[in-house]
Design an enzyme around this catalytic site. Structure first.
Site, mmCIF file in Angstrom:
data_model
loop_
_atom_site.group_PDB
_atom_site.id
_atom_site.type_symbol
_atom_site.label_atom_id
_atom_site.label_comp_id
_atom_site.label_asym_id
_atom_site.label_seq_id
_atom_site.Cartn_x
_atom_site.Cartn_y
_atom_site.Cartn_z
ATOM 1 N N LYS A 73 -6.739 3.316 6.981
ATOM 2 C CA LYS A 73 -7.950 2.840 7.657
ATOM 3 C C LYS A 73 -7.754 1.409 8.147
ATOM 4 O O LYS A 73 -6.984 0.651 7.545
ATOM 5 C CB LYS A 73 -9.163 2.950 6.727
ATOM 6 N N ILE A 112 0.824 -1.206 0.000
ATOM 7 C CA ILE A 112 0.000 0.000 0.000
ATOM 8 C C ILE A 112 0.858 1.255 0.000
ATOM 9 O O ILE A 112 0.480 2.296 -0.547
ATOM 10 C CB ILE A 112 -0.980 -0.032 1.197
ATOM 11 N N ARG A 162 10.595 -1.473 9.613
ATOM 12 C CA ARG A 162 11.294 -2.272 10.622
ATOM 13 C C ARG A 162 12.552 -2.908 10.029
ATOM 14 O O ARG A 162 13.580 -3.020 10.695
ATOM 15 C CB ARG A 162 10.365 -3.350 11.171
#
Length: 353
Positions: A118, A36, A58
């Site tokens: 979201k 995304i 990360r």
């Protein structure tokens, strides 16, 4: 069921304006480097007034590879470097939602504007905490619900609210996306915020909430998979104005997406996926042919442009994605999953069903 910790409005700011509006180029940092984030990077490049300057993940090698692919100057292993980067104005957070709250709060405390994928957080409490912190620090916070920013959806909402189909009586919306069951997949993993409702159902709930309004009463049916996450949820609610909404989401089945809003003087049929409508037909009276209206689909670009507009105008929240609606929709989702007995391990409080 009565979702009554519902419409407590987000705290109002003293001035209603950002501490420092941005009138020039918005310098973006990306928090997380998944699929995304690649789509958002493309939208920021395509937008007017946005520039990618940093990415953090990360895995430092993953962040570096992402930066090289998208021509981003700086990459960070971990997120502390991004929080401290004085050349980052705004951060797009695309990690999974159990991690949104600490990450968003860290960005906000560093004075950075946040566009948060979201659902904005895992719970109502966390959602309110993020939005209150943003207002206290004078920064823009917005849930990345692209559907609300799409021109075709805005057109539908405008037509409904000005009475083109008379008084709204009902709305039905469904979103089904089949996934092979895998207890380690994030959609079925409660520790990673799994569940069809939060990941898939938020789209039809949002659209029904836009078109019909907030529940006074909520009825919930559904099922859970072996991990305890919900995989099929049906919601029905009535509003204070007497309209009924029916919403279905399912992570295990296929099916045509169909959204219909019905009024006393006509109805609107929405075509295409409920999260990204392609067009709609407005029927007046008993007109079966109706008026066909094509939509423009640029998905992420619309929300990026709206975020930039808000920054330029010094707004603490977007009128297209207002804080109060973000909280209200999260209340519906939380009330529903509690009715189903779905509890995340990160939640301190017990379920009350």
């Amino acid at each position: 069921m009565d979702p009554q910790h519902d419409t407590v409005p987000a705290p109002s700011p003293t001035s209603g304006q950002l501490t420092t509006p941005i009138t020039g180029t918005v310098r973006w940092g990306l928090l997380a480097a998944g699929a995304i984030a690649h789509a958002m990077a493309a939208a920021i490049r395509e937008s007017e007034g946005g520039r990618l300057v940093a990415v953090a993940a990360r895995d430092g090698q993953r962040a570096a590879a992402f930066a090289e692919e998208h021509g981003i100057a700086r990459s960070y292993q971990g997120y502390d470097g991004l929080y401290a980067d004085d050349e980052v104005d705004a951060v797009y957070i695309s990690s999974t939602h159990p991690f949104h709250t600490p990450q968003a709060l860290a960005c906000i405390r560093a004075g950075k504007h946040v566009l948060i994928e979201k659902p904005l957080a895992l719970t109502v409490h966390d959602t309110e905490q993020i939005l209150e912190a943003a207002r206290e620090h004078g920064v823009l916070a917005m849930e990345a619900m692209w559907t609300r920013c799409m021109p075709v959806v805005r057109d539908i909402v405008d037509r409904v609210r000005r009475g083109d189909i008379g008084t709204v009586r009902s709305c039905s919306a469904a979103f089904t996306v089949p996934f092979d069951y895998d207890e380690n997949h994030r959609l079925f993993d409660l520790g990673n915020g799994g569940g069809a409702l939060m990941d898939i159902g938020i789209y039809p709930v949002t659209l029904a909430h836009l078109l019909v309004g907030h529940p006074t009463d909520l009825m919930v049916l559904g099922s859970r998979c072996p991990t305890g996450a919900d995989d099929l949820v049906a919601l029905q609610w009535m509003t204070a104005d007497g309209a009924v909404a029916q919403v279905l989401c399912d992570s295990r089945s296929s099916g045509a997406a169909r959204t219909v809003v019905r009024g006393t003087e006509g109805w609107i049929e929405v075509h295409g996926p409920v999260n990204a409508p392609e067009s709609f037909t407005l029927h007046r009276g008993r007109d079966r042919d109706g008026e066909w209206v094509e939509g423009v689909q640029q998905h992420y670009l619309h929300e990026v442009d709206e975020f930039h507009r808000c920054l330029k105008e010094g707004l603490l929240e977007s009128p297209l994605v207002p804080h109060a609606d973000t909280v209200s929709i999260m209340t519906i989702l939380e009330s529903a999953r509690r009715e189903l007995g779905v509890r995340y391990p990160q939640e301190d409080e017990p379920l009350h069903t």
